[in-house]
Every structure is written in structure tokens, then in C-alpha cells.
Design a protein around this motif. Structure first.
Motif, PDB file in Angstrom:
ATOM      1  N   UNK A  68    -116.266  -9.626  10.217  1.00 13.29           N
ATOM      2  CA  UNK A  68    -116.602 -10.670   9.250  1.00 13.29           C
ATOM      3  C   UNK A  68    -117.222 -10.091   7.976  1.00 13.29           C
ATOM      4  N   UNK A  69    -118.058  -9.052   8.112  1.00 17.55           N
ATOM      5  CA  UNK A  69    -118.671  -8.465   6.926  1.00 17.55           C
ATOM      6  C   UNK A  69    -117.629  -7.774   6.054  1.00 17.55           C
ATOM      7  N   UNK A  70    -116.659  -7.126   6.680  1.00 15.53           N
ATOM      8  CA  UNK A  70    -115.643  -6.405   5.914  1.00 15.53           C
ATOM      9  C   UNK A  70    -114.666  -7.347   5.219  1.00 15.53           C
ATOM     10  N   UNK A  71    -114.519  -8.546   5.761  1.00 18.58           N
ATOM     11  CA  UNK A  71    -113.545  -9.508   5.221  1.00 18.58           C
ATOM     12  C   UNK A  71    -114.211 -10.376   4.153  1.00 18.58           C
ATOM     13  N   UNK A  72    -114.515  -9.757   3.013  1.00 14.41           N
ATOM     14  CA  UNK A  72    -115.194 -10.498   1.944  1.00 14.41           C
ATOM     15  C   UNK A  72    -114.355 -11.661   1.418  1.00 14.41           C
ATOM     16  N   UNK A  73    -113.053 -11.477   1.443  1.00 11.45           N
ATOM     17  CA  UNK A  73    -112.180 -12.506   0.878  1.00 11.45           C
ATOM     18  C   UNK A  73    -112.002 -13.696   1.813  1.00 11.45           C
ATOM     19  N   UNK A  74    -112.521 -13.613   3.014  1.00  6.81           N
ATOM     20  CA  UNK A  74    -112.434 -14.737   3.942  1.00  6.81           C
ATOM     21  C   UNK A  74    -111.034 -14.978   4.476  1.00  6.81           C
ATOM     22  N   UNK A  75    -110.278 -13.937   4.656  1.00  2.00           N
ATOM     23  CA  UNK A  75    -108.925 -14.094   5.196  1.00  2.00           C
ATOM     24  C   UNK A  75    -108.956 -14.536   6.657  1.00  2.00           C
ATOM     25  N   UNK A  76    -109.960 -14.073   7.387  1.00  2.00           N
ATOM     26  CA  UNK A  76    -110.080 -14.350   8.814  1.00  2.00           C
ATOM     27  C   UNK A  76    -111.095 -15.466   9.014  1.00  2.00           C
ATOM     28  N   UNK A  77    -110.646 -16.555   9.654  1.00  2.00           N
ATOM     29  CA  UNK A  77    -111.539 -17.696   9.880  1.00  2.00           C
ATOM     30  C   UNK A  77    -112.260 -17.611  11.216  1.00  2.00           C
ATOM     31  N   UNK A  78    -111.618 -16.976  12.194  1.00  2.00           N
ATOM     32  CA  UNK A  78    -112.245 -16.883  13.510  1.00  2.00           C
ATOM     33  C   UNK A  78    -111.758 -15.627  14.223  1.00  2.00           C
ATOM     34  N   UNK A 112    -101.796  -5.522  -2.966  1.00  4.61           N
ATOM     35  CA  UNK A 112    -101.223  -6.774  -3.477  1.00  4.61           C
ATOM     36  C   UNK A 112    -100.838  -7.703  -2.332  1.00  4.61           C
ATOM     37  N   UNK A 113    -100.251  -7.131  -1.274  1.00  4.90           N
ATOM     38  CA  UNK A 113     -99.867  -7.957  -0.117  1.00  4.90           C
ATOM     39  C   UNK A 113    -101.094  -8.572   0.538  1.00  4.90           C
ATOM     40  N   UNK A 114    -102.185  -7.795   0.584  1.00  6.74           N
ATOM     41  CA  UNK A 114    -103.412  -8.329   1.171  1.00  6.74           C
ATOM     42  C   UNK A 114    -103.942  -9.482   0.323  1.00  6.74           C
ATOM     43  N   UNK A 115    -103.874  -9.324  -0.991  1.00  5.74           N
ATOM     44  CA  UNK A 115    -104.358 -10.382  -1.884  1.00  5.74           C
ATOM     45  C   UNK A 115    -103.558 -11.668  -1.718  1.00  5.74           C
ATOM     46  N   UNK A 116    -102.261 -11.525  -1.381  1.00 14.55           N
ATOM     47  CA  UNK A 116    -101.395 -12.700  -1.226  1.00 14.55           C
ATOM     48  C   UNK A 116    -101.222 -13.112   0.235  1.00 14.55           C
ATOM     49  N   UNK A 144    -117.370  -3.354   4.407  1.00 18.88           N
ATOM     50  CA  UNK A 144    -116.257  -3.626   3.493  1.00 18.88           C
ATOM     51  C   UNK A 144    -115.608  -2.308   3.079  1.00 18.88           C
ATOM     52  N   UNK A 145    -114.284  -2.314   2.993  1.00 19.68           N
ATOM     53  CA  UNK A 145    -113.547  -1.124   2.592  1.00 19.68           C
ATOM     54  C   UNK A 145    -112.907  -1.366   1.231  1.00 19.68           C
ATOM     55  N   UNK A 146    -113.306  -0.578   0.256  1.00 18.09           N
ATOM     56  CA  UNK A 146    -112.691  -0.634  -1.072  1.00 18.09           C
ATOM     57  C   UNK A 146    -111.365   0.126  -0.994  1.00 18.09           C
ATOM     58  N   UNK A 147    -110.271  -0.597  -0.936  1.00 13.35           N
ATOM     59  CA  UNK A 147    -108.971   0.043  -0.738  1.00 13.35           C
ATOM     60  C   UNK A 147    -108.596   0.953  -1.897  1.00 13.35           C
ATOM     61  N   UNK A 148    -109.085   0.647  -3.078  1.00 13.05           N
ATOM     62  CA  UNK A 148    -108.790   1.522  -4.219  1.00 13.05           C
ATOM     63  C   UNK A 148    -109.323   2.935  -3.979  1.00 13.05           C
ATOM     64  N   UNK A 149    -110.388   3.021  -3.186  1.00 14.39           N
ATOM     65  CA  UNK A 149    -110.975   4.340  -2.913  1.00 14.39           C
ATOM     66  C   UNK A 149    -110.083   5.187  -2.019  1.00 14.39           C
ATOM     67  N   UNK A 150    -109.088   4.557  -1.400  1.00 10.00           N
ATOM     68  CA  UNK A 150    -108.180   5.307  -0.532  1.00 10.00           C
ATOM     69  C   UNK A 150    -107.058   5.979  -1.317  1.00 10.00           C
ATOM     70  N   UNK A 151    -106.979   5.673  -2.612  1.00  9.71           N
ATOM     71  CA  UNK A 151    -105.959   6.346  -3.415  1.00  9.71           C
ATOM     72  C   UNK A 151    -106.295   7.830  -3.502  1.00  9.71           C
ATOM     73  N   UNK A 206    -103.236  -8.050   6.281  1.00  7.95           N
ATOM     74  CA  UNK A 206    -104.526  -8.447   6.853  1.00  7.95           C
ATOM     75  C   UNK A 206    -104.766  -7.684   8.148  1.00  7.95           C
ATOM     76  N   UNK A 207    -103.718  -7.572   8.954  1.00  7.77           N
ATOM     77  CA  UNK A 207    -103.814  -6.848  10.223  1.00  7.77           C
ATOM     78  C   UNK A 207    -104.158  -5.372   9.990  1.00  7.77           C
ATOM     79  N   UNK A 208    -103.481  -4.770   9.020  1.00  2.00           N
ATOM     80  CA  UNK A 208    -103.733  -3.355   8.727  1.00  2.00           C
ATOM     81  C   UNK A 208    -105.120  -3.139   8.137  1.00  2.00           C
ATOM     82  N   UNK A 209    -105.580  -4.087   7.331  1.00  2.00           N
ATOM     83  CA  UNK A 209    -106.924  -3.951   6.766  1.00  2.00           C
ATOM     84  C   UNK A 209    -107.970  -3.950   7.879  1.00  2.00           C
TER      85      UNK A 209
END
Length: 424
Positions: A340-350, A241-245, A107-114, A251-254
Motif C-alpha cells: 500500500x505504501x509503494x502504490x502512491x497512485x492508488x492502483x490497488x484497492x485491496x 506509461x502502461x502503469x500510468x494508464x 515507493x519505487x521511482x521507476x525513472x531511477x531504474x533507467x 501494475x503486476x510488474x510494479x
């Protein structure tokens, strides 16, 4: 397929820099290993022995040459040991491709990239040193007049007065000359002092102006760095914010950031390309691995004393094929796990994954991509696996993957049955 986004590229470059740093550290550690140290010690000892032999008598020379030969053998043996240690380390890296990632949270904490702008200290150089003041003037001592002594006794009676008067006149004249010279010298020194102070003040004003310009330029550079950091952080905030929505590009960039964090050993470099479809929430992922010919194929190195050379004995064809095949399977399972491990929010189904090799087609001479594994996996099914205890080939078979019968020979995976036989 998507290119790496802005933050994925930044993260990729940072990971590459960190990878190079770790490699340098690892090289330094290996350089300090006992085998290498012994090798270096033996080389130096052999050189000393040869130098001693050149200076010695015949009997001493023979003994020294014998010692030099012995030390040379030790040095070559140590060199072989170091080469075999490096070889074993490379094979350990290849055999542990999946284990590399299991102990790391992908998992990547995006806030840490600031970022926070980092500013070097202001260094004005010589402009920061005031010009020393001109030293105060110390006047030379004023000449003193010393009157010639008056004649005494008979000398005064017989023409002494006339000589004394002449001496007196000469002394007064000399004193007057000294006074005039002293006055002129004093005036010139005062004039030189005034001129030097004027020049010093002018140079000091010029220095202060240049110092101010240098400081202003430094502050402008700091402001620019701050502005760039702020702009990047604002862009990152928008990205978060875009990732959250569920904005597709985010999602692709993440995923690009996650994959840029996936560091493989130098001996087995891996590249990723991917795209994401929001409607189906499926990630299509293509992985390029090294051709079999670029993977080490030496079983061990040994020193042949009779020929004074280091030879390599090759791995058996079976050992090479088994290692490469296992690596292909590990890369496939590892990649699915990382996504799958990095996608905690479950954006990717397959994930629809292909692992293969970029090569020049022997039949056409044109670039081609040879798929060696093609597999589709859904989140729920894959996350139920205990990857610390799986056999990657069995995992792929369980997922209904299309797998090459001979990855080492770059035989393409047979996709005639499709890759969604299980868990459709």
C-alpha cells in the motif's frame, strides 16, 4: 500467480547483489569486534606459549603450559562470546521484521531504474605503444695510415733503406686491407640499417592495423552497450506509461519490483508470488516463509572448560513458538504495508494475502503449502493504522484475518469463517 517481470527481475538481482554486499560488510564488522579480536589474540598467544614450552626447562615448561592453557580458555571464551553476539543479532533481526520496513519509503521511482551504459576504458595493451625507430647509423672511424719511420744514421747506410722499403710496402698493404674491411663493414651496416628500417616500418604498419581493429571492436562493443541501454530505457518508458494508464501487467510488474526491494535477513528469508485483477483492483499475494525447524532455536552458547567443548542450551518451546508466531504476524502486516505504501497512485484497492510455509507433507510426501495467515485488507482501512504502535496479532484480528492457532506446529489457518469479517 505471476512471475517477476523483466524490471522486477532486474531489480531483484540488483537487490540480491546489494544484500550480499551488506552481508559481507556486516561480517567484516563482526570480524573486527572485540570478542573476535580477543579470540584471535588469545589463539596466537596460546600458540606462542606452546612453542615456548617446547623449548623451555621442566619448570619453565610447566609454567608455559599453564599459561597456554589459560590463553586457550580465553580463546574459547571469546569464541563463545562471538557466537552469542551473532545469535543475538539473528534474534534481533527476526523480532524486528516489521520495524525493518517502517523507516523506509517503499515507493519505487521507476525513472531511477533507467540505465546509462558503462564502458571500460579502451586498453589496446602493447598495440598502443609505437615500435621504437631504428637507431641512426654511426660509421666506424676510417683507418688511418701510419708510415714506418725512415732509418737514421748507420742503419740507413748499411741496408736500412731496403728494410724500410719492405716495411713501407707492408704498412701500405695492411692499410689497404683495413680500408677494404672498413668499406665492406660500412656497406654491410648500411644494408642492415636499411633492412631493419624496412622491417620496423612493416611491423609498425601491422601494429597500426591491429590497433585500428582493436579500437573498432571496442567502439562496436560500446555501441552495443549503448544500444542495449537505450532499448532497456525505451522498454522502461513504455512500462511507466502502461502503469500510468492502468495496464494490468504493468501494475503486476510494479508490485514485483516493490516486493523484490523487500529485503529480509538471511536468518528469515521470504519469497513472494502475486497476481493482480484489474476488474476488482485486488492484489492476490502469497508469501512463503521458512519452516520453524530452520529458525535458530539456541538460547545461548557456553564453554565447558572440563570437557573443552562449546555447548548450546536450547530456547524453551514457548520462546520458540512465541518468536515464530510473532514473526509470522509481522510478515503479514509488513507485506500489506509495503504494497500500500509503494502504490502512491492508488492502483490497488485491496490485498488478499496469505502467509504460509512450503513443506513436504508428512502424510503424502508431496510438496504442499500450509497457510498460517489469510487476510484481506482494503487501502483506506489499512492506511489509517499507525504501524509504529500496533501489535501485529491485534492488527490481524482487527482485519478479521484467519490465523493459525499454532504456526510453529504448522497448524493451517482456519478459514471456515472467511477472512472478510470486518470492513467488507
Amino acid at each position: 500467480m505471476a512471475k517477476r517481470g523483466f524490471f522486477a527481475e532486474l531489480n531483484y538481482q540488483a537487490q540480491q547483489a546489494e544484500k550480499r554486499r551488506r552481508q559481507q560488510e556486516a561480517q567484516a564488522v563482526r570480524a573486527r569486534s572485540s570478542a573476535v579480536r580477543e579470540h584471535e589474540r588469545s589463539l596466537k598467544a596460546a600458540e606462542r606459549a606452546r612453542a615456548t614450552a617446547a623449548r623451555a626447562s621442566d619448570a619453565q615448561r610447566k609454567a608455559a603450559e599453564k599459561e597456554a592453557a589459560r590463553l586457550h580458555v580465553e580463546a574459547r571464551t571469546a569464541e563463545v562470546e562471538a557466537m552469542n553476539n551473532d545469535l543475538a543479532s539473528s534474534y534481533e533481526d527476526i523480532d524486528g521484521l516489521l520495524a525493518w520496513t517502517l523507516g523506509t519509503d517503499d515507493y519505487v521511482d521507476l525513472e531511477s531504474l533507467k540505465v546509462t551504459a558503462e564502458h571500460p576504458p579502451f586498453d589496446p595493451g602493447t598495440l598502443g605503444t609505437p615500435i621504437p625507430p631504428v637507431s641512426e647509423l654511426v660509421d666506424p672511424p676510417e683507418p688511418t695510415y701510419e708510415e714506418p719511420p725512415a732509418p737514421k744514421g748507420l742503419a740507413g747506410a748499411f741496408g736500412g733503406k731496403k728494410k724500410h722499403d719492405a716495411a713501407l710496402a707492408a704498412a701500405q698493404a695492411e692499410h689497404q686491407r683495413q680500408i677494404e674491411h672498413w668499406t665492406i663493414t660500412k656497406a654491410k651496416k648500411h644494408a642492415d640499417l636499411v633492412a631493419a628500417r624496412v622491417v620496423r616500418e612493416k611491423n609498425e604498419v601491422n601494429r597500426l592495423m591491429k590497433f585500428a581493429e582493436s579500437q573498432a571492436a571496442y567502439e562496436a562493443e560500446c555501441a552495443q552497450r549503448d544500444a542495449e541501454a537505450m532499448a532497456q530505457n525505451e522498454q522502461l518508458t513504455k512500462f511507466i506509461n502502461d502503469l500510468a494508464f492502468d495496464v494490468e501487467y504493468a501494475i503486476e510488474d510494479y508490485v514485483g519490483i516493490v516486493l523484490s526491494n523487500s529485503v529480509y535477513p538471511d536468518v528469515f528469508p521470504v519469497e513472494h508470488d502475486h497476481s493482480f485483477d484489474l476488474a476488482s483492483r485486488e492484489l492476490t499475494l502469497q508469501v512463503a516463509i521458512p519452516e520453524p525447524s530452520t529458525v535458530p532455536s539456541v538460547k545461548e552458547y557456553r564453554y565447558v572448560k572440563a570437557k573443552d567443548e562449546i555447548t548450546a542450551s536450547p530456547l524453551t518451546a514457548k520462546a520458540q513458538k512465541d518468536r515464530y508466531t510473532a514473526a509470522v504476524h509481522q510478515v503479514a502486516v509488513r507485506t500489506l504495508h509495503e504494497v500500500f505504501e509503494a502504490d502512491r497512485a492508488g492502483k490497488i484497492h485491496s490485498v488478499a494475502l496469505t502467509v504460509g510455509v512450503n513443506r513436504v507433507a508428512p502424510a503424502t510426501g508431496q510438496p504442499e503449502y500450509v497457510p498460517l495467515v489469510m487476510v484481506a485488507a482494503d487501502r483506506e482501512t489499512f492506511n489509517s493504522f499507525d504501524l509504529a504502535n500496533v501489535v501485529p496479532s491485534a492488527t490481524l484480528d482487527h482485519l478479521g484475518a484467519a490465523v493459525s492457532k499454532s504456526p510453529f506446529d504448522l497448524t493451517p489457518a482456519n478459514t471456515s469463517r472467511g477472512v472478510r469479517q470486518r470492513g467488507q
